[in-house]
Each structure stands twice: as structure tokens, then as C-alpha cells.
Design a protein around this motif. Sequence first.
Motif, PDB file in Angstrom:
ATOM      1  N   MET A   1       0.849  -1.195   0.000  1.00 53.62           N
ATOM      2  CA  MET A   1       0.000   0.000   0.000  1.00 53.62           C
ATOM      3  C   MET A   1       0.884   1.244   0.000  1.00 53.62           C
ATOM      4  N   VAL A   2       0.521   2.211  -0.814  1.00 57.59           N
ATOM      5  CA  VAL A   2       1.278   3.463  -0.904  1.00 57.59           C
ATOM      6  C   VAL A   2       0.355   4.621  -0.527  1.00 57.59           C
ATOM      7  N   LYS A   3       0.847   5.500   0.323  1.00 58.94           N
ATOM      8  CA  LYS A   3       0.088   6.686   0.714  1.00 58.94           C
ATOM      9  C   LYS A   3       0.969   7.913   0.551  1.00 58.94           C
ATOM     10  N   PHE A   4       0.349   9.012   0.080  1.00 56.34           N
ATOM     11  CA  PHE A   4       1.087  10.266  -0.089  1.00 56.34           C
ATOM     12  C   PHE A   4       0.772  11.196   1.071  1.00 56.34           C
ATOM     13  N   LYS A   5       1.809  11.687   1.709  1.00 55.97           N
ATOM     14  CA  LYS A   5       1.639  12.613   2.822  1.00 55.97           C
ATOM     15  C   LYS A   5       2.949  13.364   3.015  1.00 55.97           C
ATOM     16  N   LEU A   6       2.851  14.686   3.191  1.00 52.28           N
ATOM     17  CA  LEU A   6       4.047  15.500   3.389  1.00 52.28           C
ATOM     18  C   LEU A   6       4.083  16.026   4.815  1.00 52.28           C
ATOM     19  N   PHE A   7       5.276  15.993   5.406  1.00 53.27           N
ATOM     20  CA  PHE A   7       5.460  16.496   6.763  1.00 53.27           C
ATOM     21  C   PHE A   7       6.661  17.427   6.810  1.00 53.27           C
ATOM     22  N   ILE A   8       6.536  18.486   7.594  1.00 50.35           N
ATOM     23  CA  ILE A   8       7.694  19.272   8.001  1.00 50.35           C
ATOM     24  C   ILE A   8       7.942  19.012   9.483  1.00 50.35           C
ATOM     25  N   ASN A   9       6.861  18.789  10.206  1.00 47.51           N
ATOM     26  CA  ASN A   9       6.913  18.490  11.635  1.00 47.51           C
ATOM     27  C   ASN A   9       7.281  17.024  11.822  1.00 47.51           C
ATOM     28  N   LYS A  10       8.489  16.742  12.266  1.00 45.88           N
ATOM     29  CA  LYS A  10       8.937  15.354  12.397  1.00 45.88           C
ATOM     30  C   LYS A  10       8.201  14.626  13.511  1.00 45.88           C
ATOM     31  N   ASP A  11       7.696  15.353  14.512  1.00 48.61           N
ATOM     32  CA  ASP A  11       6.931  14.721  15.583  1.00 48.61           C
ATOM     33  C   ASP A  11       5.584  14.225  15.057  1.00 48.61           C
ATOM     34  N   GLU A  12       4.947  14.989  14.176  1.00 47.93           N
ATOM     35  CA  GLU A  12       3.698  14.552  13.558  1.00 47.93           C
ATOM     36  C   GLU A  12       3.943  13.345  12.654  1.00 47.93           C
ATOM     37  N   GLU A  13       5.064  13.357  11.953  1.00 44.81           N
ATOM     38  CA  GLU A  13       5.391  12.225  11.086  1.00 44.81           C
ATOM     39  C   GLU A  13       5.591  10.957  11.914  1.00 44.81           C
ATOM     40  N   THR A  14       6.286  11.085  13.034  1.00 45.51           N
ATOM     41  CA  THR A  14       6.514   9.943  13.919  1.00 45.51           C
ATOM     42  C   THR A  14       5.185   9.380  14.418  1.00 45.51           C
ATOM     43  N   GLU A  15       4.293  10.264  14.838  1.00 40.70           N
ATOM     44  CA  GLU A  15       2.985   9.822  15.330  1.00 40.70           C
ATOM     45  C   GLU A  15       2.184   9.156  14.214  1.00 40.70           C
ATOM     46  N   TYR A  16       2.276   9.687  13.004  1.00 44.57           N
ATOM     47  CA  TYR A  16       1.563   9.096  11.867  1.00 44.57           C
ATOM     48  C   TYR A  16       2.045   7.670  11.603  1.00 44.57           C
ATOM     49  N   LEU A  17       3.355   7.472  11.601  1.00 43.44           N
ATOM     50  CA  LEU A  17       3.912   6.141  11.336  1.00 43.44           C
ATOM     51  C   LEU A  17       3.522   5.158  12.435  1.00 43.44           C
ATOM     52  N   ASN A  18       3.528   5.608  13.681  1.00 45.18           N
ATOM     53  CA  ASN A  18       3.140   4.730  14.783  1.00 45.18           C
ATOM     54  C   ASN A  18       1.641   4.434  14.757  1.00 45.18           C
ATOM     55  N   GLU A  19       0.850   5.407  14.331  1.00 45.07           N
ATOM     56  CA  GLU A  19      -0.589   5.182  14.203  1.00 45.07           C
ATOM     57  C   GLU A  19      -0.880   4.144  13.113  1.00 45.07           C
ATOM     58  N   MET A  20      -0.175   4.242  11.990  1.00 37.16           N
ATOM     59  CA  MET A  20      -0.333   3.257  10.920  1.00 37.16           C
ATOM     60  C   MET A  20       0.091   1.870  11.399  1.00 37.16           C
ATOM     61  N   SER A  21       1.157   1.810  12.194  1.00 31.10           N
ATOM     62  CA  SER A  21       1.601   0.528  12.745  1.00 31.10           C
ATOM     63  C   SER A  21       0.537  -0.066  13.661  1.00 31.10           C
ATOM     64  N   ARG A  22      -0.095   0.797  14.468  1.00 24.19           N
ATOM     65  CA  ARG A  22      -1.152   0.305  15.358  1.00 24.19           C
ATOM     66  C   ARG A  22      -2.348  -0.229  14.565  1.00 24.19           C
ATOM     67  N   LYS A  23      -2.524   0.296  13.337  1.00 23.85           N
ATOM     68  CA  LYS A  23      -3.610  -0.180  12.484  1.00 23.85           C
ATOM     69  C   LYS A  23      -3.227  -1.428  11.691  1.00 23.85           C
ATOM     70  N   GLY A  24      -1.941  -1.845  11.823  1.00 21.60           N
ATOM     71  CA  GLY A  24      -1.507  -3.045  11.129  1.00 21.60           C
ATOM     72  C   GLY A  24      -0.788  -2.807   9.829  1.00 21.60           C
ATOM     73  N   TYR A  25      -0.159  -1.623   9.701  1.00 20.81           N
ATOM     74  CA  TYR A  25       0.594  -1.302   8.490  1.00 20.81           C
ATOM     75  C   TYR A  25       1.981  -0.796   8.863  1.00 20.81           C
ATOM     76  N   ALA A  26       3.000  -1.523   8.447  1.00 20.92           N
ATOM     77  CA  ALA A  26       4.375  -1.155   8.763  1.00 20.92           C
ATOM     78  C   ALA A  26       4.987  -0.380   7.606  1.00 20.92           C
ATOM     79  N   MET A  27       5.535   0.786   7.899  1.00 16.35           N
ATOM     80  CA  MET A  27       6.174   1.602   6.862  1.00 16.35           C
ATOM     81  C   MET A  27       7.501   0.948   6.466  1.00 16.35           C
ATOM     82  N   THR A  28       7.697   0.751   5.154  1.00 15.73           N
ATOM     83  CA  THR A  28       8.904   0.071   4.674  1.00 15.73           C
ATOM     84  C   THR A  28       9.706   0.909   3.682  1.00 15.73           C
TER      85      THR A  28
END
Length: 242
Positions: free
Chosen positions: A1-28
Motif C-alpha cells: 500500500m502506498v500513501k502520499f503525505k508530506l510532513f515538516i513536523n517530524k513529531d507529527e510524522e513519527t505519530e503518523y507512522l506509529n498510528e499506521m503501525s497500530r492499524k496493522g501497516y508497517a512503513m517500509t
Amino acid sequence: MVKFKLFINKDEETEYLNEMSRKGYAMTGFLAGFFRFEACRPGEYLYQVDLTEGFFRVKKDYREFMREMNVEIVCLWGPWVILRKRAEEGPFVLYTDVESSIEHYQKIKKALKIAVILEIVCILMEVISAAGGTDRESVMLPLAGCCLLAAIVVIIVREICRVNAILAELRARIGQEEPSGCRGSHSPSLILCLGIVLNGICLAMPEPGGSALYGFAKGVLQGIALILMGAGIAITVMGRRE
């Protein structure tokens, strides 16, 4: 699965990746805003985003330290590195003390300032290009590009202000005095950014020709853009005085 999302805030990006992991999707993987995910057990991985001292590379000792901590380097993008660790191994925190956190956010602030300088250089190049234009298209399109770049500068400056606030809070914890250059910083309004972008769109639009309706619509958009820019500047200035 590919998703497009832009971040400047690295803390928001970290939370997004962890939220996706909690939903069962690991960023690779990551490329220019496109995140690649694969199915995993919900919450299988914990992610962190760190700033390296290189560009699309990490030092050997950094890589070895992460390996010793059972941390996987998922990918590199510019000076940023995305890391992950299996959640079953415990919490994943990169900077556990205030001093190291201050140093980390100071590096982020420095990188953001460099980005602002590069954007300003690009704006000047667009202005020079517009000055040398021989027709409407060769003048207006570079000016539209200036607006886009200026909007990016506003967004980056907003992030610098956010980082300043984090640094102020961290320094307050240890009783460290805030540098005078960081006091009273106020984030520029997003309304200003919106106005600049809309103004750039208007500049890029072709001439109305014989269409009165098109000319009227373009004029209205240009007026809205100017109002938004004026309101954004006013809000920003008033915020600085508070």
C-alpha cells in the motif's frame, strides 16, 4: 500500500507512522512524500524519525549503535532517517534526557534555517528570471513560482517557531536561560500562506482574452488573495505584539 503525505513536523510524522503501525501497516519505504506500507501485526513496530549529520547517509558509528539497540534503519531521505524497533522489545525513545533533546531540536532548527535560506535563493532566481522575461508568460510564471516558494518559507518559519517553543520548554526544565534571539517568536499565520498560494495561482492563470466572466472571476480571486495576505500579515504582527 502506498500513501502520499508530506510532513515538516517530524513529531507529527513519527505519530503518523506509529498510528499506521497500530492499524496493522508497517512503513517500509519513502520517496518524495510517498510512504510504502506492508501488512504487519497491529502495533508490531515503533517508529522514530531522527536527523542525521549527513545527507542521504549515516555515519558508521550511528549505524552500529542502532544495530546494538536492535533498531532498524528503514530508509533515508535527505538529512532525515526513519527508524523502527519491535514493540515487544520495549519503549523506543531516542533522546531520554533534556540536554540531548535540546541538542536534537537545535539541529532540527539549524536544518530548517538552511532550508529557508535555500528557498530564498530560489525566490531570487525566479525574480531574476521574471525580470528578464520578454512576454507575459515568461514574467508571470516565475512570479507564480515565487509565490509558491514564499508559501513554503512561511510553512518552514512556522515550524521553526514550533521548535523554538519546544526548546524554550526544555530549557525551562533545567533552568537554562532562553537565548535573546528566540524570545517572543510568533508563528506566521496560515492565512498569509493561503493568500500567497492563491495569488500565485492568479498570476499563473492566462489572460481572460474576450471572456468577461473569466476576467471577473480572476479579478475576484486576485482580490481575495490580497485580502488574505493582508489579514495574514495583520494577524501575525498582532500576535508578535501580544
